[in-house]
Each structure stands twice: as structure tokens, then as C-alpha cells.
Design a protein around this motif. Sequence first.
Motif, PDB file in Angstrom:
ATOM      1  N   PRO A 275       0.802  -1.347   0.021  1.00  0.00           N
ATOM      2  CA  PRO A 275      -0.080   0.153  -0.069  1.00  0.00           C
ATOM      3  C   PRO A 275       0.988   1.291   0.121  1.00  0.00           C
ATOM      4  CG  PRO A 275      -0.901  -1.428   1.666  1.00  0.00           C
ATOM      5  CD  PRO A 275       0.748  -2.147   1.092  1.00  0.00           C
ATOM      6  N   PHE A 276       1.881   1.234   0.720  1.00  0.00           N
ATOM      7  CA  PHE A 276       2.911   2.682   0.555  1.00  0.00           C
ATOM      8  C   PHE A 276       3.487   2.681  -0.797  1.00  0.00           C
ATOM      9  CE2 PHE A 276       6.825   4.543   1.201  1.00  0.00           C
ATOM     10  CZ  PHE A 276       6.371   5.804   1.784  1.00  0.00           C
ATOM     11  N   ILE A 277       3.658   1.578  -1.420  1.00  0.00           N
ATOM     12  CA  ILE A 277       4.387   1.924  -2.735  1.00  0.00           C
ATOM     13  C   ILE A 277       3.407   2.449  -3.629  1.00  0.00           C
ATOM     14  CG2 ILE A 277       5.499   0.841  -4.712  1.00  0.00           C
ATOM     15  CD1 ILE A 277       7.297   1.223  -2.488  1.00  0.00           C
ATOM     16  N   LEU A 278       1.995   1.917  -3.458  1.00  0.00           N
ATOM     17  CA  LEU A 278       0.989   2.557  -4.411  1.00  0.00           C
ATOM     18  C   LEU A 278       0.660   3.688  -3.947  1.00  0.00           C
ATOM     19  CD1 LEU A 278      -1.572  -0.652  -4.467  1.00  0.00           C
ATOM     20  CD2 LEU A 278      -0.145   0.032  -6.248  1.00  0.00           C
ATOM     21  N   GLY A 279       0.762   4.336  -2.778  1.00  0.00           N
ATOM     22  CA  GLY A 279       0.738   5.506  -2.423  1.00  0.00           C
ATOM     23  C   GLY A 279       1.490   6.644  -3.007  1.00  0.00           C
ATOM     24  N   TRP A 280       2.855   5.918  -3.085  1.00  0.00           N
ATOM     25  CA  TRP A 280       3.893   6.805  -3.701  1.00  0.00           C
ATOM     26  C   TRP A 280       3.980   6.950  -4.850  1.00  0.00           C
ATOM     27  CZ3 TRP A 280       6.151  10.115  -0.294  1.00  0.00           C
ATOM     28  CH2 TRP A 280       7.275  10.910  -0.742  1.00  0.00           C
ATOM     29  N   THR A 281       3.394   6.270  -5.663  1.00  0.00           N
ATOM     30  CA  THR A 281       3.316   6.230  -7.204  1.00  0.00           C
ATOM     31  C   THR A 281       2.305   7.224  -7.481  1.00  0.00           C
ATOM     32  OG1 THR A 281       1.790   4.476  -7.349  1.00  0.00           O
ATOM     33  CG2 THR A 281       4.232   3.971  -7.558  1.00  0.00           C
ATOM     34  N   GLY A 282       2.291   8.442  -7.189  1.00  0.00           N
ATOM     35  CA  GLY A 282       1.347   9.264  -7.384  1.00  0.00           C
ATOM     36  C   GLY A 282       2.117  10.684  -8.130  1.00  0.00           C
ATOM     37  N   MET A 283       3.033  10.182  -9.333  1.00  0.00           N
ATOM     38  CA  MET A 283       3.345  11.483  -9.826  1.00  0.00           C
ATOM     39  C   MET A 283       2.233  12.129 -11.119  1.00  0.00           C
ATOM     40  SD  MET A 283       5.857   9.105  -9.034  1.00  0.00           S
ATOM     41  CE  MET A 283       5.651   7.762 -10.487  1.00  0.00           C
ATOM     42  N   ARG A 284       2.369  13.361 -10.836  1.00  0.00           N
ATOM     43  CA  ARG A 284       1.291  14.201 -11.839  1.00  0.00           C
ATOM     44  C   ARG A 284       1.901  14.187 -13.153  1.00  0.00           C
ATOM     45  NH1 ARG A 284      -0.758  12.126  -6.920  1.00  0.00           N
ATOM     46  NH2 ARG A 284      -3.056  12.931  -6.874  1.00  0.00           N
ATOM     47  N   GLY A 285       1.316  14.612 -14.401  1.00  0.00           N
ATOM     48  CA  GLY A 285       1.810  14.668 -15.649  1.00  0.00           C
ATOM     49  C   GLY A 285       0.849  15.584 -16.508  1.00  0.00           C
ATOM     50  N   VAL A 286       0.738  15.134 -17.821  1.00  0.00           N
ATOM     51  CA  VAL A 286       0.589  15.892 -18.767  1.00  0.00           C
ATOM     52  C   VAL A 286      -0.986  16.388 -18.950  1.00  0.00           C
ATOM     53  CG1 VAL A 286       0.074  13.863 -20.446  1.00  0.00           C
ATOM     54  CG2 VAL A 286       0.308  16.026 -21.462  1.00  0.00           C
ATOM     55  N   VAL A 287      -1.930  15.314 -18.415  1.00  0.00           N
ATOM     56  CA  VAL A 287      -3.346  15.815 -18.172  1.00  0.00           C
ATOM     57  C   VAL A 287      -3.597  16.896 -17.264  1.00  0.00           C
ATOM     58  CG1 VAL A 287      -5.673  14.760 -17.772  1.00  0.00           C
ATOM     59  CG2 VAL A 287      -4.022  13.290 -18.978  1.00  0.00           C
ATOM     60  N   SER A 288      -2.909  16.946 -16.161  1.00  0.00           N
ATOM     61  CA  SER A 288      -3.156  18.188 -15.122  1.00  0.00           C
ATOM     62  C   SER A 288      -2.878  19.127 -15.601  1.00  0.00           C
ATOM     63  CB  SER A 288      -2.282  17.844 -13.874  1.00  0.00           C
ATOM     64  OG  SER A 288      -2.486  16.749 -13.375  1.00  0.00           O
ATOM     65  N   LEU A 289      -1.517  19.456 -16.676  1.00  0.00           N
ATOM     66  CA  LEU A 289      -1.090  20.489 -17.221  1.00  0.00           C
ATOM     67  C   LEU A 289      -2.012  21.020 -18.109  1.00  0.00           C
ATOM     68  CD1 LEU A 289       0.836  22.915 -17.307  1.00  0.00           C
ATOM     69  CD2 LEU A 289       2.028  21.418 -19.234  1.00  0.00           C
ATOM     70  N   ALA A 290      -2.580  19.940 -19.190  1.00  0.00           N
ATOM     71  CA  ALA A 290      -3.527  20.442 -20.127  1.00  0.00           C
ATOM     72  C   ALA A 290      -4.868  20.809 -19.627  1.00  0.00           C
ATOM     73  CB  ALA A 290      -3.770  19.182 -21.082  1.00  0.00           C
ATOM     74  N   ALA A 291      -5.314  20.486 -18.589  1.00  0.00           N
ATOM     75  CA  ALA A 291      -6.446  20.698 -18.231  1.00  0.00           C
ATOM     76  C   ALA A 291      -6.485  22.181 -17.517  1.00  0.00           C
ATOM     77  CB  ALA A 291      -7.141  19.790 -16.740  1.00  0.00           C
ATOM     78  N   ALA A 292      -5.408  22.369 -16.805  1.00  0.00           N
ATOM     79  CA  ALA A 292      -5.291  23.804 -16.564  1.00  0.00           C
ATOM     80  C   ALA A 292      -5.120  24.940 -17.471  1.00  0.00           C
ATOM     81  CB  ALA A 292      -3.836  23.698 -15.352  1.00  0.00           C
ATOM     82  N   LEU A 293      -4.289  24.537 -18.387  1.00  0.00           N
ATOM     83  CA  LEU A 293      -4.073  25.328 -19.742  1.00  0.00           C
ATOM     84  C   LEU A 293      -5.551  25.521 -20.466  1.00  0.00           C
ATOM     85  CD1 LEU A 293      -1.012  24.152 -21.341  1.00  0.00           C
ATOM     86  CD2 LEU A 293      -1.288  26.349 -20.196  1.00  0.00           C
ATOM     87  N   SER A 294      -6.360  24.626 -20.269  1.00  0.00           N
ATOM     88  CA  SER A 294      -7.879  24.669 -20.992  1.00  0.00           C
ATOM     89  C   SER A 294      -8.903  25.510 -20.057  1.00  0.00           C
ATOM     90  CB  SER A 294      -8.529  23.539 -21.043  1.00  0.00           C
ATOM     91  OG  SER A 294      -8.717  22.899 -19.952  1.00  0.00           O
ATOM     92  N   ILE A 295      -8.403  26.196 -19.127  1.00  0.00           N
ATOM     93  CA  ILE A 295      -9.284  27.096 -18.239  1.00  0.00           C
ATOM     94  C   ILE A 295      -9.380  28.251 -19.082  1.00  0.00           C
ATOM     95  CG2 ILE A 295      -9.473  28.587 -16.218  1.00  0.00           C
ATOM     96  CD1 ILE A 295      -7.747  26.600 -14.704  1.00  0.00           C
ATOM     97  N   PRO A 296     -10.596  28.666 -19.286  1.00  0.00           N
ATOM     98  CA  PRO A 296     -10.655  29.852 -20.203  1.00  0.00           C
ATOM     99  C   PRO A 296     -10.035  31.338 -19.654  1.00  0.00           C
ATOM    100  CG  PRO A 296     -13.103  29.337 -19.143  1.00  0.00           C
ATOM    101  CD  PRO A 296     -11.803  28.173 -19.027  1.00  0.00           C
ATOM    102  N   VAL A 297      -9.771  32.189 -20.301  1.00  0.00           N
ATOM    103  CA  VAL A 297      -9.288  33.489 -19.726  1.00  0.00           C
ATOM    104  C   VAL A 297     -10.167  34.292 -19.132  1.00  0.00           C
ATOM    105  CG1 VAL A 297      -8.064  35.434 -20.504  1.00  0.00           C
ATOM    106  CG2 VAL A 297      -7.292  33.375 -21.393  1.00  0.00           C
ATOM    107  N   GLN A 298     -11.384  34.375 -19.757  1.00  0.00           N
ATOM    108  CA  GLN A 298     -12.602  34.988 -19.324  1.00  0.00           C
ATOM    109  C   GLN A 298     -13.725  34.171 -19.131  1.00  0.00           C
ATOM    110  OE1 GLN A 298     -12.831  38.015 -22.099  1.00  0.00           O
ATOM    111  NE2 GLN A 298     -11.584  39.725 -21.257  1.00  0.00           N
ATOM    112  N   LEU A 299     -14.419  34.789 -18.260  1.00  0.00           N
ATOM    113  CA  LEU A 299     -15.761  34.018 -17.895  1.00  0.00           C
ATOM    114  C   LEU A 299     -16.616  34.520 -19.172  1.00  0.00           C
ATOM    115  CD1 LEU A 299     -16.340  34.416 -14.056  1.00  0.00           C
ATOM    116  CD2 LEU A 299     -15.692  32.459 -15.417  1.00  0.00           C
ATOM    117  N   ASP A 300     -18.187  33.896 -19.113  1.00  0.00           N
ATOM    118  CA  ASP A 300     -19.084  34.264 -20.025  1.00  0.00           C
ATOM    119  C   ASP A 300     -19.404  35.663 -20.004  1.00  0.00           C
ATOM    120  OD1 ASP A 300     -18.915  31.730 -21.098  1.00  0.00           O
ATOM    121  OD2 ASP A 300     -20.581  30.994 -20.076  1.00  0.00           O
ATOM    122  N   ASN A 301     -19.481  36.429 -18.726  1.00  0.00           N
ATOM    123  CA  ASN A 301     -19.774  37.734 -18.810  1.00  0.00           C
ATOM    124  C   ASN A 301     -18.684  38.778 -19.222  1.00  0.00           C
ATOM    125  OD1 ASN A 301     -18.311  37.521 -16.439  1.00  0.00           O
ATOM    126  ND2 ASN A 301     -19.832  37.730 -15.119  1.00  0.00           N
ATOM    127  N   GLY A 302     -17.420  38.109 -19.612  1.00  0.00           N
ATOM    128  CA  GLY A 302     -16.381  38.944 -19.909  1.00  0.00           C
ATOM    129  C   GLY A 302     -15.297  39.214 -18.782  1.00  0.00           C
TER     130      GLY A 302
END
Length: 526
Positions: free
Chosen positions: A350-377
Motif C-alpha cells: 500500500p505504501f508503494i501504491l501510495g507513493w506512485t502519485g506522480m502528476r503529468g500531462v493531463v493535469s497541465l492540459a486541464a489547467a491550460l484549458s481554463i478560459p481566460v474570461q468568464l462568459d460575462n467578460g
Amino acid sequence: MIAHFPFFLMMVVAIILIIMLANKIKVAYPVLLVVAGLLISFIPGIPVLHVNPELIFIIILPPLLYEGAWAISWKELWRWRRIISSFAFVVVFLTAMSVAFVVNRIIPGFSLALGLLLGGIVSPPDAVSASAILKFVKVPKRMSSILEGESLLNDASSLIIFRFSLIAIGTGQFIWYHAALSFVWMLFGGIGIGLLVGWVFMKAQKYLPTDVNMDIILSLVTPYVMYMTAEEVDSSGVLAVVSGGLYLSSKRHYFLGSSSRLRGINFWESLIFLLNGLVFFLIGLDLPEITAGLKQEGISFQGAIGYGLLITGVLIVLRILSAYGAVLVTLIARYFIKVADPRHPGYKVPFILGWTGMRGVVSLAAALSIPVQLDNGTPFPHRNLILFITFIVILTTLLLQGLTLPYIIRKLTLPVYDDYLPDDKAEEVVKRGLAKNAIQHLTTNYSEHIANHPLLQQMMEKWSSKINEELDPQIPAESKKIYLDVIDQQRKWLISHNNVDGHIDEDIIRKHLRQLDLEEEKFKII
């Protein structure tokens, strides 16, 4: 774009050299690629690259998921389905909620909806990082199977949370029954669309006069069609690709010839190698754009790093606790339902499974896809801070966990399980079974041909004595046809035996299936 083309070529060459170095010094290549991209981004004159999230979500993510679905063992996925599902859905949801509460308390102006958005972004661990690290150390098969299975599904669950959070932030309200219906549609609609598209492509390749090149091109097109079709109807493109890929993988010997299977493996290995290298290199190169956004938001660099390190700590602790929690639930559930392994796994796995939590490309892509503005501008609140925290989480988990994981695995000395026969024993079982199956098929269906065809007699002797002999290149057409039929029968036996024998590692079965494909190809050109 054309002006930067020489830089892109140099980047590909640099990626290859870095991966060669990583293999030489036995360090997971995602770690070195991110660090190298980070260092290169500080060199004067290097073009500032804007990583378009659509590049990752639409161009890169579908083939990565599709290849992962083809590579994984369905037998293992089903065996460990409960713990895989808990990590891919329950743990991701709990992680996102925990991050939401933490950032709501410590970061001024961070609402719960914004916190849940950040939680959805950073909750899914990256599969490529873990697999790249684990190839340098020997771990139980069950552990690698759980990590591979989790990685196929956790992207879908995290992106569902991300999408709902965006809606709540944009509209200022969260209607639970609308969200519940949307979740059901995203889940089952994505799976259904993936299966439907996969079935259509399978039938097309089965009955249309395709050749090897066409089959490979169609295999490349398939995940994109699955993903875009599902996303077009507001369903989960990730689940569509995963479910469709798993379905087609299980049917590969039904609609693909041996030539297409063999050449397809080489094509996909090269493509995935390049895509994985590019995405991790781009993570490092994207730092200047991320830090520039912090200045616009008026947040101190040191304060943002502190937030990122705190969230990283929360993620690491939560995953380790979740791993032990999953063990506890399994130990309780074994008294009521049949579980994959009712024995206590100890504290190490369980400890090894817990330690294998490296984050990667999906996290960065999701963050980059946040719109610069909301619908109201109005500007999207704390967009740049979310981007920077995501980058810190990716970088810290890759460096901290990625570099220490091999050492921890070696120090803990993981237990040896009896899930599978030892490789040499499994090889003996498979070879003996193939020989018996071939002899039985020949004597049952072609007994009158054996005495008149030297090739068949030679094959009978080969399978009886387990001695490989050179084949006579002058093979009569009828003998060739019979021998190819025997190969096909052996292929069916392997697939059937894999389904009924849970103690044979599917990697060994796939190895022998590939050997049969090679044998079939050899006979086709004789």
C-alpha cells in the motif's frame, strides 16, 4: 509555426538524447525531460512556446489512451477491478474535495468551486511516469496491473470533476440533479460511444479489402473518432477511447491479420515513444508563460511556490492514506463478497501504491484549458495561480517521488506473490499445451494427409520432440494451407487458455501469440 520548425526538429533530437541518458543512468525519462525543458526555457533566444490545450486533449491524449487500452490485460483489469475502480473514481473524487477544502481555507479569494476545479486538475496520477520508473525495478505483477488500470480511468473521472467545476464557476450555481444526470450520461454515453465506434471500425476492417497500411492508418484514426464523437455530444471522450480500445484489443485476432498486428505494434511503439517525450519536454518549456501570468495577478513567486508545495503534500498524504484505506475496505469486504486476494498485503505494497502519485500531462492540459474570461467578460479568477500550482505539483511529484521510488522499492523488499506460475513453468505449460493442441487438431481433422505430406510429418515430430528443425522451402500449397490452419487453431487455444487459466501471466500468452504471427508471416512468403 514554419519559422520554428528547425527548433522543433532539434527538440525531437534533444528528447531522444535525453531519454538515452535517462536509460544510461537508470532514471525515469519523464523526470529528465521536464528538468531539461525547464533549463532550456531559460536560454536566451529560445522561442516561448504556448502549449495549446487542444494539442494535448485532441491530438496527443487519444492515441496515448488507445495504446494503453491495447497494452493492458483485460484479465488483470477485471481481476483487480474493485481496487482499480476505487483509485480511479473514489480516490480521485475524495482528493479533489480535500484539495478544495484546503485551498478554500489557505488561499484568499479561493471559493470551494475554484478549489474543486484545482482538485480535479491535480488529482489524476500520470501513468507514463510510473511505468517509466517501474521498468528499472521488479515489482509484483498485481501492482503494475493496478497502476495501469487506474491510469486508464482516472483521467476520465478527474476531467468530469473539472468540467462540472467550470460550469459551477461560470454560472454561479450548482444544480445537483442536473449534475447527476450529466455524470451518468458522460459515464455510460462515453462507454457506449466507444464500443459502437469500435464495433463499426472492426466490421469495416474485417469485411473491407484493407491491406496492412490501411489497417495501421485506420488504427490511428479510430481513437480520434471515438474521442471527438463523444465530446461532440457532451460525453466523456476519455472513457470512449478506453472502452473502445479495450473492446478492439480483445477482438484483434478476429479482424486483423498477422501482418497488420506485427507492423502495427512497431508503428504504435514509435508513435507513443515520441508523444510521451514531447509532452514532458513541453511541460518544462512552458514555465516562462506560467510565471509571466503570476506577475499579472500580483502574486509573489515565493507565496505561489508555497501554495504549490502545500497542495503537493496534501496529494501525497491523501494517496498514501487512500492506499491503506483500500486495503482496510478489502479486508472487511472479504467476509461478504469474493475479493481478488483475501490475504493481508502487509504495509509495504500500500505504501508503494501510495507513493506512485506522480502528476503529468493531463493535469497541465486541464489547467491550460481554463478560459481566460468568464462568459460575462470578467477575467477567470486565479487562473494564473492555478496554472502555477499545477506546474509545481507536477515538477515536485516527478522529482521527489520519481527519483526516490526505485530506492524505496529496493529497500522495502516487496513480497513475492503466487498469482502466477514462474516464467519458466508458464513457458513449459504453454509450449506443451500448444504442442498437444496442434497434434490433436492434425490427427482429428487431417489424419489422411499426414502420411502423404512430409511437412506435416516433420511438424508432428517437431511438436512431439520439441526440437526446432529447418522447414523444407518447397512446400505444397495443400500442406501450407493445413499448417496455417494449425497455427490458427493454436492461436485460438492460446486465447481460450488465457481466459480460463488465471495463473498464466498474459504477457507470456501475448509473446506466444506474436510468435505464431511471425510463423504465419514466414509461411506466407515461402
